[in-house]
Scaffold this motif. Structure first.
Motif, PDB file in Angstrom:
ATOM      1  N   GLU A 128      11.927   0.410  -1.136  1.00  0.00           N
ATOM      2  CA  GLU A 128      11.742   1.648  -1.900  1.00  0.00           C
ATOM      3  C   GLU A 128      10.257   1.903  -2.147  1.00  0.00           C
ATOM      4  O   GLU A 128       9.782   3.029  -2.040  1.00  0.00           O
ATOM      5  CB  GLU A 128      12.503   1.571  -3.221  1.00  0.00           C
ATOM      6  N   HIS A 130       7.796   0.959  -0.233  1.00  0.00           N
ATOM      7  CA  HIS A 130       7.216   1.397   1.046  1.00  0.00           C
ATOM      8  C   HIS A 130       7.570   2.850   1.342  1.00  0.00           C
ATOM      9  O   HIS A 130       6.744   3.606   1.878  1.00  0.00           O
ATOM     10  CB  HIS A 130       7.680   0.489   2.195  1.00  0.00           C
ATOM     11  N   ARG A 131       8.783   3.275   0.983  1.00  0.00           N
ATOM     12  CA  ARG A 131       9.195   4.671   1.192  1.00  0.00           C
ATOM     13  C   ARG A 131       8.339   5.601   0.332  1.00  0.00           C
ATOM     14  O   ARG A 131       7.932   6.642   0.770  1.00  0.00           O
ATOM     15  CB  ARG A 131      10.662   4.863   0.883  1.00  0.00           C
ATOM     16  N   GLU A 133       5.294   4.970  -0.805  1.00  0.00           N
ATOM     17  CA  GLU A 133       3.925   4.966  -0.261  1.00  0.00           C
ATOM     18  C   GLU A 133       3.817   5.856   0.950  1.00  0.00           C
ATOM     19  O   GLU A 133       2.774   6.487   1.177  1.00  0.00           O
ATOM     20  CB  GLU A 133       3.513   3.542   0.117  1.00  0.00           C
ATOM     21  N   ALA A 134       4.866   5.930   1.759  1.00  0.00           N
ATOM     22  CA  ALA A 134       4.851   6.718   2.979  1.00  0.00           C
ATOM     23  C   ALA A 134       4.849   8.220   2.695  1.00  0.00           C
ATOM     24  O   ALA A 134       4.469   9.009   3.540  1.00  0.00           O
ATOM     25  CB  ALA A 134       6.046   6.364   3.858  1.00  0.00           C
ATOM     26  N   LEU A 135       5.270   8.598   1.510  1.00  0.00           N
ATOM     27  CA  LEU A 135       5.294  10.032   1.163  1.00  0.00           C
ATOM     28  C   LEU A 135       3.948  10.503   0.889  1.00  0.00           C
ATOM     29  O   LEU A 135       3.099  10.972   0.810  1.00  0.00           O
ATOM     30  CB  LEU A 135       6.209  10.283  -0.042  1.00  0.00           C
TER      31      LEU A 135
END
Length: 135
Positions: A128, A130-131, A133-135
């Motif tokens: 979660e 990492h998700r 951070e990817a945004l």
């Protein structure tokens, strides 16, 4: 997952239907405190204070409510002894004893899989993060 057919026309119960009375039974036995009280009372009779000491973290209000619910549903027997002060003991009824094995299995499964559950929660939190951070 296969959902069984509606068994009510044949005299059976169907917990998947919101109107089925068996759902209230499921609600009762799926309660954490119910599972722990039933486990604590199998195979012994305990007084209120003994139960409270055995069940770490339970409040007086929750223990009283849980015991009343279990007595109301026929799983626990409350015995008052005519002493000064009155001594009250709790034990499982035959019906309560019949569900105690199931409760023991759930407790055993919980204790046996705590490390796997903790690892899954950690992995989920990391994924979660990492998700996000990817945004």
């Amino acid at each position: 997952m296969h959902t069984p057919p509606d068994l009510r026309p044949f005299g059976g119960a169907d917990v998947y239907l919101s109107s089925c009375a068996s759902r209230a039974v499921l609600d009762l036995i799926a309660n954490k405190w119910v599972a722990l009280v039933v486990g604590a009372l199998h195979p012994q009779t305990l007084r209120y204070a003994e139960l409270r000491r055995r069940l770490g973290g339970i409040t007086k209000k929750m223990l009283t409510q849980t015991l009343r619910d279990l007595e109301r549903h026929g799983l626990v027997r409350r015995t008052v002894h005519a002493t000064v002060p009155p001594q009250v003991e709790y034990s499982l009824t035959e019906l309560g004893t019949s569900v105690s094995g199931l409760m023991a299995e759930i407790r055993n499964w919980s204790e046996s899989h705590i490390d796997e559950i903790a690892a899954a929660k950690l992995a989920y939190a990391e994924a979660e993060a990492h998700r996000v951070e990817a945004l």
